[in-house]
Design a protein around this motif. Structure first.
Motif, PDB file in Angstrom:
ATOM      1  N   SER A  19     -83.947   6.407 -31.598  1.00 42.65           N
ATOM      2  CA  SER A  19     -84.717   6.988 -32.283  1.00 42.65           C
ATOM      3  C   SER A  19     -84.408   8.320 -33.223  1.00 42.65           C
ATOM      4  O   SER A  19     -85.020   8.938 -33.755  1.00 42.65           O
ATOM      5  N   MET A  24     -83.334   5.775 -37.030  1.00 45.85           N
ATOM      6  CA  MET A  24     -84.493   5.601 -38.017  1.00 45.85           C
ATOM      7  C   MET A  24     -84.186   5.289 -39.155  1.00 45.85           C
ATOM      8  O   MET A  24     -84.823   4.196 -40.196  1.00 45.85           O
ATOM      9  N   GLU A  42     -87.328   3.095 -27.870  1.00 43.27           N
ATOM     10  CA  GLU A  42     -86.918   4.240 -27.304  1.00 43.27           C
ATOM     11  C   GLU A  42     -86.642   4.495 -26.044  1.00 43.27           C
ATOM     12  O   GLU A  42     -87.778   4.314 -25.328  1.00 43.27           O
ATOM     13  N   VAL A  47     -89.313  10.888 -30.170  1.00 42.51           N
ATOM     14  CA  VAL A  47     -88.445  10.310 -31.264  1.00 42.51           C
ATOM     15  C   VAL A  47     -87.598  11.634 -31.685  1.00 42.51           C
ATOM     16  O   VAL A  47     -87.854  12.676 -31.380  1.00 42.51           O
ATOM     17  N   PHE A 204     -89.392  10.061 -39.301  1.00 42.62           N
ATOM     18  CA  PHE A 204     -90.578   9.261 -38.698  1.00 42.62           C
ATOM     19  C   PHE A 204     -91.767   9.027 -39.533  1.00 42.62           C
ATOM     20  O   PHE A 204     -92.262   7.855 -39.214  1.00 42.62           O
ATOM     21  N   VAL A 214     -92.733   1.888 -32.825  1.00 47.12           N
ATOM     22  CA  VAL A 214     -91.788   2.340 -31.631  1.00 47.12           C
ATOM     23  C   VAL A 214     -92.372   2.277 -30.488  1.00 47.12           C
ATOM     24  O   VAL A 214     -93.186   2.620 -29.912  1.00 47.12           O
ATOM     25  N   PHE A 216     -92.057   3.035 -26.671  1.00 51.66           N
ATOM     26  CA  PHE A 216     -91.492   4.478 -26.075  1.00 51.66           C
ATOM     27  C   PHE A 216     -91.430   3.734 -24.672  1.00 51.66           C
ATOM     28  O   PHE A 216     -91.895   2.928 -24.021  1.00 51.66           O
TER      29      PHE A 216
END
Length: 551
Positions: A19, A24, A42, A47, A204, A214, A216
């Motif tokens: 990320s 991105m 990610e 990020v 972002f 995203v 995580f």
């Protein structure tokens, strides 16, 4: 890993691993050009990667902001500049892709995203004396400050900065003093941030605006193949359980470099790399997956070198050591770098990537690296006037800064040859008094005297040359650091990873520091990693969006 009939946890047109800026950019571009279903995996809970920690500048020759400022550029100048630095060493196909798509990406950012860039008009190329260079700047782009209020509760998901500069303004505003205290206070109240924070934050915001999820704490581990084609990826979730994601069009590896993987560094990188300043999760995950998929590798011996300092306390993630950036301190008046013999070995005002290579000089007689370890030497006058790493002017010496009343005493504390250090400082002071560094020509170029690292209270060459003669004296042990490694899977002009025969591996792309750097060992100017890296994120995303059907 070949298995088409896995029990997939989710599916998307495009799966982006990482990320940071390149990742991105790839996700945003793929979405906008036709792959509307995109997901980002990610590894951490944050990020931005190293992009968020950095100065955030992009080196993009021939960009429209440059031309808007009345600064000219041309393909001929770009090629002349790059070829003069590594003659006939670059791949013409990928170089041309960078040259053509970089300016297109910058315009796309301006028209379609919250990213706002501006040409830094007097920021010179890092080798301003070379043919085709732009000593008056324009190829390096700065970020306008971005209001983190726009991210809402997601603002806390952006990696913190490692930069010592003011973060409420752009670098241009900060260095030119364009904002008064009232304006800065207003920006602080609304959480405006500049530099890499602005770039990561605005990217972002573009990801959130498009509804790109995203995921995580999903560490990608294995690529899934159906025959030769990459059709998905298997990640580990926070509990170590497998998380399987189907990729209908392809996977983009943008996981950063491998500078935190000691085994990979020792295997591939030339010379020691002792103090990486990137996020500690850059452990070569993407590289290992690409190798398993049969990718051709390139540029594995190189890194984007940066001098650094061990802060003496662990980072909050994985209890790894924290290294501070050391790009500015060495270039100010009253500072030198010395090796264990107390001898200078380089122009301290040279750009950080080029200076890093001087640390790999090998002494065949002692079978050791002649300039490792090495130290920054300053005096009290310097300490009173300038910030040193994270130590404010005039403040107490931090734990990593050694101190003594005399140079002999400092040498004893640091482990430097005392006679060598005393003689070298005396010799350096004599050259300063004469107004020229006869040994390394420090202060001779536009770059050496640039106000970002020099002191504008003085005229050249004294913006970077100054006496070291007022005790007490200080020494900081420096590291052979890096912003990231520069090697990885080779790509073609479309950002597709290729095999050892030069054929694209269907469904596999790479961008950023996870790919073999398109400019090889060259660092053209400020933003020399982010510019090419994000350009190939744009290239990969566009190709996935426009040219590939779902499978």
């Amino acid at each position: 890993m070949a298995n088409e009939n896995l029990d997939w946890d989710c599916a998307a047109d495009v799966v982006v691993l990482g990320s940071g800026g390149a990742a991105m950019t790839a996700a945003i571009t793929a979405h906008d050009f036709g792959a509307s279903d995109v997901v980002i995996l990610e590894k951490t809970g944050m990020v931005g990667g190293t992009t968020a920690m950095s100065g955030g500048m992009l080196w993009i020759p021939n960009n429209h902001h440059q031309h808007d400022e009345g600064l000219t550029d041309s393909d001929e100048d770009i090629v002349a500049y790059l070829d003069s630095l590594t003659p006939e060493a670059l791949d013409p196909e990928t170089l041309w892709a960078f040259m053509q798509n970089g300016p297109e990406m910058v315009r796309y950012f301006a028209e379609r995203t919250p990213v706002r860039l501006k040409a830094f008009t007097d920021f010179p190329d890092y080798q301003p004396y070379a043919p085709g260079a732009k000593p008056d700047g324009g190829r390096s782009l700065d970020n306008e400050a971005f209001c983190f209020e726009e991210l809402g509760k997601c603002a806390s998901r952006v990696n913190p900065s490692k930069m010592a500069y003011p973060l409420r303004s752009s670098l241009i505003e900060a260095t030119r003093g364009l904002l008064d205290e009232a304006a800065l206070a207003e920006r602080e109240a609304r959480d405006y941030r500049g530099l890499g924070q602005a770039l990561a934050g605005s990217l972002f915001k573009a990801v959130l605006d498009r509804g790109i999820p995203v995921e995580f704490e999903k560490r990608a581990r294995k690529l899934v193949q159906d025959g030769e084609r990459i059709i998905g990826v298997i990640a580990d979730d926070a509990n170590g359980e497998a998380y399987r994601v189907r990729a209908r069009r392809g996977v983009v590896i943008a996981t950063g470099g491998f500078e935190w993987n000691e085994e990979l560094v020792k295997t591939f990188v030339r010379g020691p790399l002792t103090g990486p300043v990137s996020v500690p999760e850059n452990e070569g995950d993407g590289l290992l997956m690409a190798i398993e998929a049969g990718a051709k590798l390139g540029n594995m011996q190189n890194a984007f070198w940066m001098q650094s300092v061990l802060e003496m306390k662990p980072q909050h993630r994985a209890a790894k050591p924290n290294y501070l950036l050391g790009s500015d301190e060495r270039a100010r008046p009253g500072a030198i770098l010395v090796n264990g013999k107390g001898k200078r070995f380089v122009n301290e005002a040279a750009n950080y990537n080029a200076l890093g290579k001087s640390l790999h000089a090998f002494d065949a007689g002692t079978h050791s690296y002649a300039n490792l370890p090495y130290w920054l030497i300053i005096d009290q006058r310097y300490k009173n006037k300038y910030q040193a790493f994270n130590s404010p002017p005039g403040g107490p010496a931090p734990s990593y800064m050694m101190q003594a009343d005399t140079l002999e005493g400092l040498a004893d504390v640091a482990g430097i040859d005392p006679e060598g250090l005393v003689a070298e400082v005396a010799h350096f002071n004599e050259m300063v008094a004469r107004g020229h560094d006869d040994d390394f020509n420090r202060g001779d170029t536009t770059y050496d005297n640039f106000y970002m690292w020099g002191d504008t209270d003085f005229d050249p060459p004294y913006r970077t040359l100054g006496m070291i003669d007022q005790g007490p004296f200080y020494a900081v042990k420096m590291e052979a650091g890096a912003l990231g490694t520069a090697g990885g899977p080779k790509t073609n002009a479309n950002g597709q990873v290729v095999d050892w025969d030069g054929n694209p591996i269907p469904g596999l792309y790479a961008a950023g520091n996870a790919m073999a750097a398109v400019l090889g060992e060259i660092y053209g100017g400020a933003g020399g990693t982010l510019g090419p890296g994000m350009t190939f994120g744009y290239i990969a995303g566009k190709h996935l969006g426009v040219h590939l059907p779902n499978v």
